[in-house]
Every structure is written in C-alpha cells, then in structure tokens.
Scaffold this motif. Structure first.
Motif, mmCIF file in Angstrom:
data_model
loop_
_atom_site.group_PDB
_atom_site.id
_atom_site.type_symbol
_atom_site.label_atom_id
_atom_site.label_comp_id
_atom_site.label_asym_id
_atom_site.label_seq_id
_atom_site.Cartn_x
_atom_site.Cartn_y
_atom_site.Cartn_z
ATOM 1 N N ALA A 294 0.730 -1.104 0.020
ATOM 2 C CA ALA A 294 0.077 -0.021 0.070
ATOM 3 C C ALA A 294 0.970 1.304 -0.003
ATOM 4 O O ALA A 294 0.510 2.188 -0.532
ATOM 5 C CB ALA A 294 -0.939 -0.068 1.299
ATOM 6 N N TRP A 295 2.109 1.021 0.740
ATOM 7 C CA TRP A 295 2.856 2.376 0.883
ATOM 8 C C TRP A 295 3.492 2.597 -0.617
ATOM 9 O O TRP A 295 3.641 3.810 -1.124
ATOM 10 C CB TRP A 295 3.894 2.246 1.987
ATOM 11 C CG TRP A 295 5.142 3.141 1.794
ATOM 12 C CD1 TRP A 295 4.802 4.377 1.856
ATOM 13 C CD2 TRP A 295 6.551 2.825 1.997
ATOM 14 N NE1 TRP A 295 6.027 5.165 2.003
ATOM 15 C CE2 TRP A 295 6.995 4.146 2.068
ATOM 16 C CE3 TRP A 295 7.110 1.889 2.229
ATOM 17 C CZ2 TRP A 295 8.379 4.473 2.071
ATOM 18 C CZ3 TRP A 295 8.693 1.931 2.134
ATOM 19 C CH2 TRP A 295 9.129 3.311 2.188
ATOM 20 N N ALA A 296 3.703 1.494 -1.279
ATOM 21 C CA ALA A 296 4.557 1.593 -2.566
ATOM 22 C C ALA A 296 3.541 2.236 -3.534
ATOM 23 O O ALA A 296 3.890 3.319 -4.418
ATOM 24 C CB ALA A 296 5.175 0.288 -3.078
ATOM 25 N N ASP B 43 3.908 10.656 -6.393
ATOM 26 C CA ASP B 43 5.214 10.949 -7.426
ATOM 27 C C ASP B 43 5.984 9.927 -7.947
ATOM 28 O O ASP B 43 6.478 9.092 -7.159
ATOM 29 C CB ASP B 43 6.546 11.796 -6.349
ATOM 30 C CG ASP B 43 7.476 12.359 -7.252
ATOM 31 O OD1 ASP B 43 7.520 12.133 -8.524
ATOM 32 O OD2 ASP B 43 8.046 13.161 -6.501
ATOM 33 N N ALA B 44 5.854 9.749 -9.348
ATOM 34 C CA ALA B 44 6.427 8.655 -9.965
ATOM 35 C C ALA B 44 7.952 8.311 -9.790
ATOM 36 O O ALA B 44 8.199 7.096 -9.619
ATOM 37 C CB ALA B 44 5.935 8.667 -11.474
ATOM 38 N N ALA C 195 11.615 4.453 -6.616
ATOM 39 C CA ALA C 195 12.569 3.986 -5.746
ATOM 40 C C ALA C 195 11.997 3.174 -4.639
ATOM 41 O O ALA C 195 12.572 2.040 -3.877
ATOM 42 C CB ALA C 195 13.380 5.065 -5.273
ATOM 43 N N VAL C 196 10.714 3.662 -4.098
ATOM 44 C CA VAL C 196 10.140 3.019 -2.865
ATOM 45 C C VAL C 196 9.759 1.671 -3.189
ATOM 46 O O VAL C 196 9.612 0.709 -2.530
ATOM 47 C CB VAL C 196 9.123 4.029 -2.587
ATOM 48 C CG1 VAL C 196 7.993 3.169 -1.333
ATOM 49 C CG2 VAL C 196 9.544 5.348 -2.162
ATOM 50 N N ALA D 213 9.713 -3.997 -2.767
ATOM 51 C CA ALA D 213 9.780 -5.459 -3.667
ATOM 52 C C ALA D 213 10.685 -6.439 -2.668
ATOM 53 O O ALA D 213 10.576 -7.363 -2.481
ATOM 54 C CB ALA D 213 10.158 -5.296 -5.108
ATOM 55 N N VAL D 214 11.986 -5.856 -2.296
ATOM 56 C CA VAL D 214 12.843 -6.427 -1.438
ATOM 57 C C VAL D 214 12.210 -6.926 -0.125
ATOM 58 O O VAL D 214 12.386 -8.198 0.123
ATOM 59 C CB VAL D 214 14.153 -5.550 -1.426
ATOM 60 C CG1 VAL D 214 15.050 -6.411 -0.469
ATOM 61 C CG2 VAL D 214 14.778 -5.341 -2.650
#
Length: 557
Positions: free
Chosen positions: A27-29, A36-37, A42-43, A48-49
């Motif tokens: 949800a944060w990603a 902001d694309a 980066a987020v 994903a990691v």
C-alpha cells in the motif's frame, strides 16, 4: 522426537500474520507512485525487496509449522493405535462383546487415519481463526472504525451457520464410518467362508448383498460431501458480502461520498488500499476452517471408534514384564489343578460358573461334559488365562494363576480350540507357530506322530491358505494336534471339542493321536463325543449355573 504441542500452531499463525507488513509495504508503494512517480519507483524497489524477504520468512515458517504439526498428528495417532490394539489384545477371544475382526481392523487401520487431517489441518486453522482475525481487526480499526465494524458484524454469522451445518456433518460422518466398518466385517467374513459359499451355491447372493452394501456406503459418502460443500458455500457467501461491503465503503470514502467512518481524518490512498487488502485476509482463516470442518467431523468420529475399542470387556490374564521365567527341567510331567469357589459371567448375563470347585491330580485325564452353554469352553479358558474369574482361586501346581505367574505357566500349556485357525504359510510354520524352541527334527517327528504325514507328502512345500482353504476337517484337526506335540514343554493340554464335525473313522484316529500325545501329561477335554468320553477315566459334568459338579468316580469336587 518430542514436539512442543503449541509451537507448530503458533508458527503457522505467525506466518499468516506476516501478511500485515507485506500489505503495508504494498500500500505504501502504490501510494508513493500515485504521489510522485520518480520517488515511487525507488520506494517500489525497496518494497519489492521487503515483500520478498517477508515472503521467504513466511514460507519458512509455514513449512516448519506444517512439518511439526504433521509429526505431532502422526505421533498422536500412533499412541491411539497402540492403546486401542493393547486394549483389544487384553480382551479375551471369547468375549462376546469383542468387535468383529474386520470392523476392528477397519477402525484401527483405515478409519483412524481421519485423525491426522483433523490435527494437521483443522486444529491449525482453529488457531489461526483465534489469532489472525483479531489482529487484522485491530489493524483495520486503527484506520477506520466503520470498516472494522463491517468485518466484526460479518464474522459471527460464519461460525454460527458452520456450527449448524457441522452438527449434521458429524452425525453423517459417524453413520458413514459405521457403514464402512460393517462392510469390511461383511467382506472379511465372506472371504473366510468362500469355499462354503461356493459349495452352497451362494456366491451370487453374496455378491448381490455386497453390491447393496456398497451402494449404501456410496449414498452415505455423498451425503457427507454434500454437507461439506454446503458448509463451504455458507462461508463463501458471507465472506464475499463482507469484503464487498468494505470495498464499497473504501471506494466511496476515497471519492468523498462517504466522509465518515474514520478517526477524524479521511483515509489516504495507501490507508484505503491497506484496509482493502486486509479484508480478504480477515476471512481467510475462516475459509480454511470451513474447508477443514469435514476433517474435524471425520476425526472425531474416528476417535470415538477407537475409544469404543478401548471399552472394558472380558479380559485375559496378562503377564507382567518380569513374570516369564525359565521352565524347571526337573518339574513333574503333569500339572496339578485346583479351582475353589470360582465364579464367571459374561458381562451382565447370568453366571456361567458359580461357586465352582475342581481338583485334578498331575498327569490325570478327564472329560468335561455337559449341555451347550454349561461352561465347558469357559472352564478351559479360565485355566489358560484367556478369561478372568470374578471370584475364587485358580492354582496350577500350587501357584496362583495371576499376572506374576501366567507367563511361565503358559509356556507349559498347549491349547486346541474348537476351530483351529490355519495361517497363510508353510506346514512347518503352522506347526511351530514361530516358537524358537521347536527344531526341524521335532517338527518332522510331530507331523509323523500326529497322523498328518500323508498331508505333508500330498502338499510338499506348499503354502497353506488362510483359514485352511483346501484342507478337510480331519486334516485341520491333525494339524492342530501337531501343534500340541510340537511344544516340548507342554504339561497341561486343554482341548475343546477335538472330534466335532468329524466322521467316525477320522474321529477315532484323532482320539488315538490325542491320547498318545497326552501320556504323562494332564489332559482336560471338553466334549460331547461318547467315544472320546469312553476312553477317558474321569468325567466332570457341568450343570447350567450349578454350584456343584457330578464326577464319574462318585466324588463331588
């Protein structure tokens, strides 16, 4: 290897709870990408990691927990089977309430397997249901009390309807297992008597009855499956309604149409997605519980069957661990018997023996006679320790017949029942019954002396069929006599109706062989045969529930 009982369930519940941080990261990603694309990319990489690492940890906990739970279930089933088989082993083969062999084998070997899914699937799902939904409900309530309220109102309806369906599922499973056990018992009984069925031309009638029993079992199995599908349908209906209501609320709230339901501040996109992703996970443990509900019903029915096998019945005299002692070589050939005020009854039935007294000198031969039901077989079984007297005393060679002596005394006994059982195996195996102290030379002598040499020559090296298929009644009787002779330490011979169902010529041969084997030994024979009674010097006549016996010598023991 011992396992902590709760650890496996806790590991499985912890693996499920790892979805909370995974959902938060996702949800944060997405929220970062929407704001902001460039920053969101980066987020997303870091997310994903994190999701990957949490996924590996979740899979590891799931595998570890499932292994521990499964091993616990197998160990528990092994213990239950040991207790059930031990209880069956301690019950007398003459116990009228003893379950049929086919039914007992089905309960212990096949039906008991239903306990493993109950412990390895249903109980972990039960733990998850107790731990995971409250944790998810708390996480949702932090962001939206209305979404938490929707989930809280939807949840109780599921176990309520599942319980209603589950009551019927348990009853249906018990009926199915009873039908399955009855089918096994019927099939085993007919296989044992296949030769008789062929001789009587009843094979087709048996096949028809077997087909009818199979159809009945199929109907009961389908009934159980229908109930199981109904339970799943109830869960899917209410869980789908709950998720849909949360999704509708989140959608309209983010659009500004439903501004209430939060703690003062409207939900962000990330918070709304987090709540939305947790809604299906809230019902997931309940879905697993519903899928395993049939396992619970089957497992409880199987456990009840194993408990049924352990119900107290007519027990044998069981030897204690240190009761077996080497037989003293200098002991007299025959075994003396003393019975004083012995009482015995099958359960709540009228007594078979009441206040019974008997005294037998070492090496004495006597016939136990009386009408059917007077207790002839019971008397022999009491002396062999296959039944336990309710009252009175039994002494063999002056030793009380109890757990401390039965191991040694049984080494000095030989038993021949009314229906000797022939096992699948060679002639030698059926003669020695795997007794190590019987050598090949003695087996050869035994077969010759018991009058069964002709059978050995007719079936050289052939494996005998289960139940003596292909052998005549006289051949089975002679093979049973060979078992008596193959025991070099036997000092007491207990023989039950050795000439029953034999023609006169064969019966005379069996009598001659039996008396030859009993020279110098104590012999008790239960019989209705007047020819055999005429060959024995002493008769003891049993009366129905009598307190006395009539002796041919004019004595009243």
């Amino acid at each position: 290897m011992k396992h902590t009982p709760w650890l496996g369930h806790a590991l499985l519940a912890a693996s499920t709870l790892l979805w909370l941080p995974q959902a938060a990261l996702l949800a944060w990603a997405i929220d970062s990408l929407a704001r902001d694309a460039a920053t969101g990319m980066a987020v997303s990489v870091r997310t994903a990691v994190g999701v990957l690492l949490l996924g590996l940890l979740k899979a590891s906990l799931e595998a570890w927990g499932q292994r521990r739970v499964f091993m616990q279930a197998r160990q528990h089933l092994t213990q239950l089977r040991e207790h059930a088989t031990a209880a069956l082993g301690n019950r007398s083969p003459l116990d009228k309430q003893r379950p049929a062999s086919g039914l007992a084998a089905s309960m212990v070997a096949e039906q008991a397997e239903a306990i493993v899914p109950w412990h390895s699937r249903y109980q972990p799902a039960q733990w998850r249901t107790l731990l995971v939904p409250p944790a998810i409900l708390l996480a949702v309530a932090v962001h939206s009390w209305l979404a938490a309220l929707i989930l809280l109102c939807s949840a109780p309806l599921i176990p309520l309807f599942m319980a209603i369906v589950g009551w019927r599922a348990k009853a249906a499973s018990e009926e199915q297992m009873v039908e399955l056990g009855g089918l096994h018992a019927f099939l085993l009984d007919r296989l044992r008597g296949l030769a008789t069925l062929r001789a009587l031309g009843a094979v087709q009638a048996t096949a028809t009855q077997l087909r009818r029993s199979g159809e009945s079992l199929k109907e009961r199995t389908m009934k159980v499956l229908r109930i199981a599908f109904l339970s799943s349908a109830v869960l899917e209906l209410f869980s789908a309604l709950g998720v849909a209501l949360v999704a509708v609320y989140i959608g309209f709230h983010l659009l500004g149409e439903v501004p209430f339901g939060t703690w003062g501040q409207p939900l962000t996109l990330g918070q709304g997605l987090f709540v939305l992703m947790l809604a299906p996970a809230f019902f997931e443990p309940l879905r697993e519980l519903s899928a395993a509900w049939h396992d619970r019903a089957s497992g409880q029915a199987a456990l009840a069957n194993l408990a049924l096998l352990q119900q107290p019945g007519v027990a044998v005299v069981t030897a204690s661990g240190d009761s077996v002692q080497p037989v003293i070589p200098s002991a007299p050939a025959g075994m003396g018997i003393e019975m004083q005020q012995v009482d015995f009854a099958h359960g709540d039935e009228p007594p078979v023996l009441h206040g019974f007294d008997l005294s037998v000198e070492p090496g004495e031969h006597l016939a136990i006679v009386g009408v059917s039901g007077s207790g002839k077989t019971v008397l022999l079984a009491l002396l062999a320790g296959l039944l336990q007297a309710r009252q009175g005393h039994i002494r063999l060679d002056g030793q009380p017949l109890d757990a401390g002596t039965i191991g040694t005394l049984r080494q000095q006994m030989a038993w021949m029942g009314q229906k000797p059982h022939i096992f699948t195996g060679s002639m030698r195996t059926n003669t020695t019954l795997e007794r190590d102290r019987v050598d090949a030379q003695r087996v050869a002598q035994t077969l010759a002396h018991s009058g069964i040499q002709a059978l050995v020559e007719r079936l050289p090296g052939q494996i005998l069929g289960e139940g003596g298929t292909g052998l005549s009644g006289g051949e089975i009787a002679r093979l049973a006599l060979a078992r008596l002779a193959a025991n070099p330490q036997a000092r007491l011979l207990l023989v039950d109706e050795p000439t029953a169902h034999l023609d006169s010529e064969t019966a005379a041969q069996v009598i001659d062989t039996l008396l030859h084997l009993a020279r110098g030994k104590t012999l008790l024979v239960a019989t209705h045969d007047p020819l055999l009674m005429a060959r024995l010097p002493r008769h003891v006549r049993l009366e129905l529930a009598s307190t006395t016996t009539t002796d041919s010598t004019g004595e009243t023991p």
